[in-house]
Design a protein around this motif. Structure first.
Motif, mmCIF file in Angstrom:
data_model
loop_
_atom_site.group_PDB
_atom_site.id
_atom_site.type_symbol
_atom_site.label_atom_id
_atom_site.label_comp_id
_atom_site.label_asym_id
_atom_site.label_seq_id
_atom_site.Cartn_x
_atom_site.Cartn_y
_atom_site.Cartn_z
ATOM 1 N N SER A 50 0.883 -1.157 0.004
ATOM 2 C CA SER A 50 0.061 0.185 0.159
ATOM 3 C C SER A 50 0.897 1.204 -0.157
ATOM 4 C CB SER A 50 -0.812 0.064 1.113
ATOM 5 O OG SER A 50 -0.226 0.151 2.270
ATOM 6 N N ASN A 76 -4.979 8.462 5.699
ATOM 7 C CA ASN A 76 -5.176 7.476 6.033
ATOM 8 C C ASN A 76 -5.622 7.203 7.805
ATOM 9 O OD1 ASN A 76 -4.473 4.025 5.910
ATOM 10 N ND2 ASN A 76 -3.363 4.403 7.929
ATOM 11 N N ARG A 80 -8.597 5.798 6.183
ATOM 12 C CA ARG A 80 -8.187 4.511 5.857
ATOM 13 C C ARG A 80 -8.499 4.022 4.396
ATOM 14 N NH1 ARG A 80 -7.007 1.088 10.469
ATOM 15 N NH2 ARG A 80 -7.594 1.974 12.293
ATOM 16 N N THR A 81 -8.731 5.039 3.505
ATOM 17 C CA THR A 81 -8.986 4.523 2.088
ATOM 18 C C THR A 81 -8.716 5.783 1.418
ATOM 19 O OG1 THR A 81 -10.480 3.748 0.133
ATOM 20 C CG2 THR A 81 -11.240 5.057 2.083
ATOM 21 N N HIS A 276 -14.112 -4.317 -3.827
ATOM 22 C CA HIS A 276 -13.029 -3.776 -4.745
ATOM 23 C C HIS A 276 -12.066 -4.802 -4.792
ATOM 24 C CE1 HIS A 276 -13.834 0.893 -3.878
ATOM 25 N NE2 HIS A 276 -14.933 0.143 -4.211
ATOM 26 N N ARG A 517 -6.197 -4.278 4.465
ATOM 27 C CA ARG A 517 -7.258 -4.378 3.754
ATOM 28 C C ARG A 517 -8.611 -4.724 4.363
ATOM 29 N NH1 ARG A 517 -4.689 -8.401 -1.280
ATOM 30 N NH2 ARG A 517 -3.219 -6.697 -2.175
ATOM 31 N N THR A 520 -9.562 -1.175 5.349
ATOM 32 C CA THR A 520 -9.899 -0.424 4.405
ATOM 33 C C THR A 520 -11.414 -0.762 3.721
ATOM 34 O OG1 THR A 520 -7.930 -0.091 3.280
ATOM 35 C CG2 THR A 520 -9.605 0.077 1.587
ATOM 36 N N CYS A 521 -11.695 -2.210 3.857
ATOM 37 C CA CYS A 521 -13.140 -2.529 3.357
ATOM 38 C C CYS A 521 -14.109 -2.254 4.622
ATOM 39 C CB CYS A 521 -13.074 -3.991 3.396
ATOM 40 S SG CYS A 521 -12.489 -4.809 1.897
ATOM 41 N N SER A 523 -13.673 0.563 6.517
ATOM 42 C CA SER A 523 -14.045 1.867 6.484
ATOM 43 C C SER A 523 -14.930 2.308 5.230
ATOM 44 C CB SER A 523 -12.704 2.650 6.291
ATOM 45 O OG SER A 523 -11.950 2.314 7.549
ATOM 46 N N ARG A 524 -14.734 1.660 4.285
ATOM 47 C CA ARG A 524 -15.682 2.025 3.081
ATOM 48 C C ARG A 524 -17.193 1.796 3.406
ATOM 49 N NH1 ARG A 524 -12.515 -1.680 -0.394
ATOM 50 N NH2 ARG A 524 -10.490 -0.408 -1.000
ATOM 51 N N ASP A 663 -18.247 3.296 -4.828
ATOM 52 C CA ASP A 663 -16.915 4.261 -4.359
ATOM 53 C C ASP A 663 -17.618 5.125 -3.262
ATOM 54 O OD1 ASP A 663 -14.540 3.242 -4.939
ATOM 55 O OD2 ASP A 663 -14.426 4.386 -6.790
ATOM 56 N N LYS A 668 -13.236 9.937 -1.065
ATOM 57 C CA LYS A 668 -12.357 10.170 -2.413
ATOM 58 C C LYS A 668 -12.263 11.568 -2.598
ATOM 59 C CE LYS A 668 -14.008 7.747 -6.017
ATOM 60 N NZ LYS A 668 -12.491 7.181 -6.695
#
Length: 709
Positions: A50, A76, A80-81, A276, A517, A520-521, A523-524, A663, A668
């Motif tokens: 990453s 981050n 976290r993404t 993702h 990872r 990240t998932c 947090s999304r 997303d 973003k």
């Protein structure tokens, strides 16, 4: 070792940003390449996958490197993404700013036009936001999540009658390099929650066109590819059955039809769309959501209670050296302890445990924040060490007496724990665990009735909690973690709002990547549910930004000075007149950054064989979007069409629906803002430094240098 020539007469800060960003371009896209960072002094290496871990491993001694690292850490820590996007755009827009300087654009105009251009892009892409409503309506039973795990692992529905399965070994080679989890199945695994649109898709197919017609239409646009991508965020299905049209009908439909309003109302569909390409991590997140809802229902006396996803009550326990199949989600708190506590834990398993919670260190020297030491007091002793040892021994005995008095079997401390106290507690059948997160202490306080204390010697009966159970999860072999045998224990109580995700991997070097990872998932999904909206995935948002900036640049050329003075507010007459000349140039440079982003993204899908081929594909879509008259509608349709072409390769007799990919919105757009803010900050800082240089007194030998990475 990689290096780049740095020209001292130019803006070295922008050049350094471009160099740093270039090292992380392989982390953008679904097919990521891991890197080994090697320390030349001690010859140690670390495996990173990453952008954040990359910058943590590099020696960023320069001021620009520190600014870049702080921006990445801030992104981050908050979201976290979005860090890979941030790093790449920093490099792309640094090069864009350099190009503007080379063309003679004033720095003040670069700053103002780029800022206004990005703000305009963010406003433009709001039309693509997908509302997220009533996603909890379909999780009344655990079968929904069991079905989710089945549908996630195949990651893709393969059409019957295709020979893509024969290329599965090629895909595994790509997946192993990118550390992604992809699996193909000979039969499509159908889930009514994720693929409800298939009935409408097939109905439209039967009434308007034949499978052979669709196949010929797809083959007309691209050649067959060997690579197969599953659940990539960069190619997504974003609409229903109207995406595939007969030859010649696409542009007519786009010109006549108004953009549709999309909606995501199913949690399982949302989770798949946000995975993702990492279904194993998202499956664990899905199980954590289900456990949280079940625990909330038990506390309220009803399973129908709807509470938001609380990411602060989820924790990870990493166990390297164990098979991946042992990764799971458990209610309660899981901690790793030494085998010296094994006998004690076996005894505690069969009895109710009383617990006390300490909000600081459990040591003799600990004092709470704000404590003031007594003044004008001096202690004189011939042996300071003897005095300290005797003082700690007295404190340890006193703490142990307090624990015995209130019959406390378990102590959880937020900070460090005295080794001597821990040993004595084990001898007296009491378990002490340190370095416990604050949220864990709060969860146990709510569920057990305990009250956190600053000093264990100050507690009373009202501070002690009850009803906690201690069980063994499993032992960890000694050859997996520092050569020391350890065991894991589960601490929980009825109604506790706490979930621990156990992450295992046979390769110790991949443990950090697996944990990153997962978060990240998680947090999304958290931000998608919190904001109640998502973006369509697949690079559609970035492509719309690119088309929008090109449109603005064209309008500036055509309209001239009149609109420029209105577009830049509160500016001088000179700046307003200069904007008429330079605004299209700056907007084009900003758009070139998006173009590089999309080209690299497509190149990293393992579909295009070269950068030029990927750039050509982006340029073709840009031209088609401009000709369509409705760029947003074209982008959504074309990405869905491109998705079908790549995944099906025109071989199948029957097209299967592909799950939508999403997303998150705020992470973003904030990554975009942070990237541009950093570039403009370095640009303006460089301009102040360069202004004070005496260029005429510099020798040619001082004009260039090397930046080593």
């Amino acid at each position: 070792m990689d290096c780049r020539v740095i020209k001292n007469r130019r803006h070295t800060g922008l050049q350094q940003l471009s160099s740093f960003a270039e090292t992380g371009r392989t982390f953008l896209g679904p097919v990521k390449s891991s890197k080994f960072i090697i320390d030349e002094e001690c010859h140690e290496s670390v495996l990173i996958s990453s952008a954040v871990r990359l910058l943590e491993s590099l020696d960023l001694t320069s001021a620009v490197g520190q600014l870049l690292s702080e921006a990445m850490q801030a992104q981050n820590k908050t979201y976290r993404t979005g860090t890979s996007t941030l790093l790449f755009l920093v490099g792309a827009w640094s090069s864009a700013a350099e190009e503007c300087l080379h063309l003679g654009v004033p720095i003040s105009l670069i700053v103002s036009v780029m800022s206004e251009g990005l703000n305009s892009c963010i406003e433009e892409v709001e039309s693509l936001q997908v509302p997220v409503h009533s996603v909890y309506d379909h999780i009344d039973s655990r079968e929904t999540f069991s079905g989710l795990s089945v549908s996630l692992y195949p990651s893709l529905q393969i059409p019957s009658g295709t020979d893509l399965v024969q290329k599965e070994h090629d895909l595994k080679d790509v997946a192993s390099q990118s550390l992604a989890f992809c699996r193909l199945s000979r039969r499509p695994v159908k889930s009514p929650q994720l693929f409800r649109l298939q009935a409408r898709f097939e109905a439209d197919e039967n009434t308007s066109r034949t499978p052979q017609t669709v196949k010929n239409n797809l083959l007309a646009d691209t050649r067959c590819r060997k690579s197969v991508l599953t659940h990539s965020r960069h190619f997504s299905r974003t609409d229903d059955h109207q995406w595939i049209s007969k030859p010649g009908e696409l542009l007519e439909q786009l010109s006549a039809a108004a953009p549709k309003t999309y909606r995501c109302s199913d949690l399982a569909e949302l989770e798949v769309g946000l995975s993702h390409g990492d279904p194993s991590s998202m499956r664990l997140v899905a199980e954590a959501v289900w456990l949280q809802r079940q625990n909330a229902g038990l506390r309220r006396g009803s399973r129908a209670v709807l509470l938001p996803f609380d990411i602060s009550r989820i924790f990870t326990c990493c166990l390297p050296g164990l098979p991946d199949t042992l990764s799971c989600v458990c209610p309660g708190y899981i901690s790793v302890l030494s085998m010296s506590s094994a006998t004690l834990i076996k005894e505690l398993q069969n009895q109710p445990v009383r617990v006390v919670l300490v909000e600081g260190d459990l040591t003799e020297s600990y004092r709470h924040l704000g404590f003031n030491k007594p003044t004008n007091i001096k202690t004189v002793s011939e042996s300071v060490k003897v005095q300290q040892d005797s003082s700690e021994e007295l404190w340890t005995d006193h703490v142990l007496q307090v624990l015995i008095k209130f019959n406390v079997n378990l102590v959880l401390a937020r900070g460090n724990v005295s080794e001597r106290l821990a040993e004595k507690c084990i001898d007296s059948k009491r378990l002490v665990i340190g370095s416990v997160h604050e949220s864990v202490l709060q969860a146990f306080a709510e569920a057990s009735g305990a009250v956190q204390v600053a000093y264990i010697t100050h507690m009373n009966e009202n501070c002690v909690g009850s009803g906690v159970s201690v069980t063994t999860w499993r032992s960890v072999p000694s050859d997996t973690v520092d050569g020391i045998s350890r065991m894991t224990v589960v601490l929980k109580t009825e109604g506790i709002n706490l979930v621990t995700v156990v992450l295992t991997s046979p390769v110790t070097a991949q443990m950090q990547t697996k944990e990153d990872r997962f978060w990240t998932c998680a947090s999304r999904l958290y931000y998608a549910l919190k904001e109640q909206k998502v973006f369509p995935g697949g690079g559609a948002v970035e492509l719309l930004c690119l088309t929008h900036l090109q449109s603005l640049a064209g309008q500036s050329v055509n309209k001239g000075n009149q609109d420029c003075s209105g577009w830049l507010h509160n500016t001088s007459s000179w700046l307003a007149s200069s904007a008429a000349l330079y605004k299209p140039t700056v907007l084009k440079s900003l758009a070139d950054g998006w173009h590089r982003y999309l080209s690299t993204l497509l190149r990293n899908t393992a579909v295009y064989s070269s950068d030029s081929e990927a750039a050509t594909s982006v340029q073709r879509h840009l031209q088609n979007a401009a000709d369509s008259g409705s760029p947003s509608s074209y982008i959504l349709n074309e990405y869905s069409k491109l998705n079908s072409v790549i995944l099906n390769s025109g071989i199948s007799d029957k097209l299967e629906p592909i799950p939508r990919v999403y997303d998150v919105v705020t992470p973003k757009t904030e990554a975009w803002r942070r990237a541009l803010d950093l570039v403009l900050l370095v640009l303006q800082t460089d301009s102040e430094i360069i202004t004070g240089l005496a260029h005429t007194h510099r020798s040619s030998q001082e004009s260039e240098g090397l930046l080593f990475l």
